[in-house]
Design an enzyme around this catalytic site. Structure first.
Site, mmCIF file in Angstrom:
data_model
loop_
_atom_site.group_PDB
_atom_site.id
_atom_site.type_symbol
_atom_site.label_atom_id
_atom_site.label_comp_id
_atom_site.label_asym_id
_atom_site.label_seq_id
_atom_site.Cartn_x
_atom_site.Cartn_y
_atom_site.Cartn_z
ATOM 1 N N SER A 34 -24.876 13.755 13.642
ATOM 2 C CA SER A 34 -25.899 14.352 12.783
ATOM 3 C C SER A 34 -25.904 15.869 12.923
ATOM 4 O O SER A 34 -25.886 16.402 14.038
ATOM 5 C CB SER A 34 -27.284 13.809 13.149
ATOM 6 N N GLU A 50 -28.976 14.301 -0.932
ATOM 7 C CA GLU A 50 -30.223 14.610 -0.233
ATOM 8 C C GLU A 50 -30.738 15.976 -0.687
ATOM 9 O O GLU A 50 -30.314 17.011 -0.166
ATOM 10 C CB GLU A 50 -30.013 14.600 1.282
ATOM 11 N N HIS A 96 -28.356 17.667 12.545
ATOM 12 C CA HIS A 96 -29.595 18.052 13.224
ATOM 13 C C HIS A 96 -29.355 18.296 14.714
ATOM 14 O O HIS A 96 -30.061 19.085 15.340
ATOM 15 C CB HIS A 96 -30.653 16.967 13.041
ATOM 16 N N ASP A 101 -34.647 19.787 7.287
ATOM 17 C CA ASP A 101 -35.154 18.995 6.168
ATOM 18 C C ASP A 101 -36.457 19.633 5.708
ATOM 19 O O ASP A 101 -37.379 19.829 6.513
ATOM 20 C CB ASP A 101 -35.412 17.548 6.588
ATOM 21 N N HIS A 133 -32.173 18.334 2.360
ATOM 22 C CA HIS A 133 -31.427 18.675 3.576
ATOM 23 C C HIS A 133 -30.612 19.947 3.363
ATOM 24 O O HIS A 133 -29.741 20.003 2.498
ATOM 25 C CB HIS A 133 -30.502 17.511 3.944
#
Length: 240
Positions: free
Chosen positions: A99, A158, A101, A108, A161
């Protein structure tokens, strides 16, 4: 030309590191490398500073999720499997260690409303959300998972994101209409990529990392330059 030495470990460092199903996060951020955005959401410090410039006095946009540890990503992934099933989870939640992140460079964003979906926050292509989206590339961010790029990125579209890649790369990626995967591939295939930005000539060179020992990059004397690993096998060298 000036010689710059880089060791192999630096391939996994920098704003252009590629993180996806094929290229996991290998470098873990410490607390000293993090900054805060929005309502106390952590991000890599440079990315956080740029995003905070846009969030100043902003009440219609909220930060939903930023930096996550591997353990947190694993919990989110497991919870989604149980609550949403495998098909949904594979579309919208990256596996632990895969990920963005976890490298601290992703955020996000969501429209400020009473009920915000943590996995898929609403961030429409209109109104104040779109106006905010339009400003992000000027501060080093790209929308990471665009519609039509699902087979390339491995993640569904997305709208919420965003990923920090830094200037001028965010503008180049936007203008070329490519994903980060496609951008890195394009740089690897070209000897030198030249682009005009704000009346200045930007040069971008891809340098393959040596398997053993240091990799030597050459940049013009007295030039302003930056170097980022790509987490694939080399370095992106950018200079004015």
């Amino acid at each position: 030309m000036m010689r710059v030495k880089l060791d192999r470990q630096q391939v996994s460092r920098g704003s252009l590191v590629l993180v996806n199903r094929n290229h996991p996060v290998t470098r873990r951020l410490g607390k000293k490398s993090l900054g805060l955005v929005g309502q106390g959401i952590a991000m890599e410090a440079v990315a956080a500073a740029q995003l905070n410039k846009l969030l100043k006095d902003q009440t219609d946009i909220v930060c939903v999720s930023g930096f996550r540890s591997r353990e947190e990503q694993e919990r989110i992934y497991t919870d989604s499997l149980q609550e949403n099933g495998e098909a949904f989870t594979r579309q919208y939640v990256a596996m632990p260690s895969h990920s963005e992140h976890e490298c601290g460079l992703a955020i996000d964003l969501g429209e400020n409303r009473q009920d915000i979906d943590f996995i898929r926050p609403a961030f429409p292509y209109e109104g104040k959300c779109q106006a905010f989206r339009d400003k992000l590339p000027d501060h080093g961010f790209i929308q990471r998972y665009e519609a039509g790029k699902e087979t390339v990125t491995g993640i569904s579209h997305e709208p919420w994101h965003f990923r920090y890649v830094g200037l001028p790369h965010s503008l180049m990626i936007r203008d070329l209409g490519v994903s980060l995967e496609e951008y890195i591939r394009m740089l690897r295939e070209k000897e030198v990529f030249t682009w005009n930005w704000q009346g200045r000539e930007i040069n971008v060179r891809y340098v393959l990392a040596k398997e053993g020992g240091d990799t030597v990059c050459h940049v013009p004397e007295d030039s302003a330059y930056q170097i980022s690993g790509d987490n694939v096998g080399g370095f992106v060298v950018t200079w004015l």
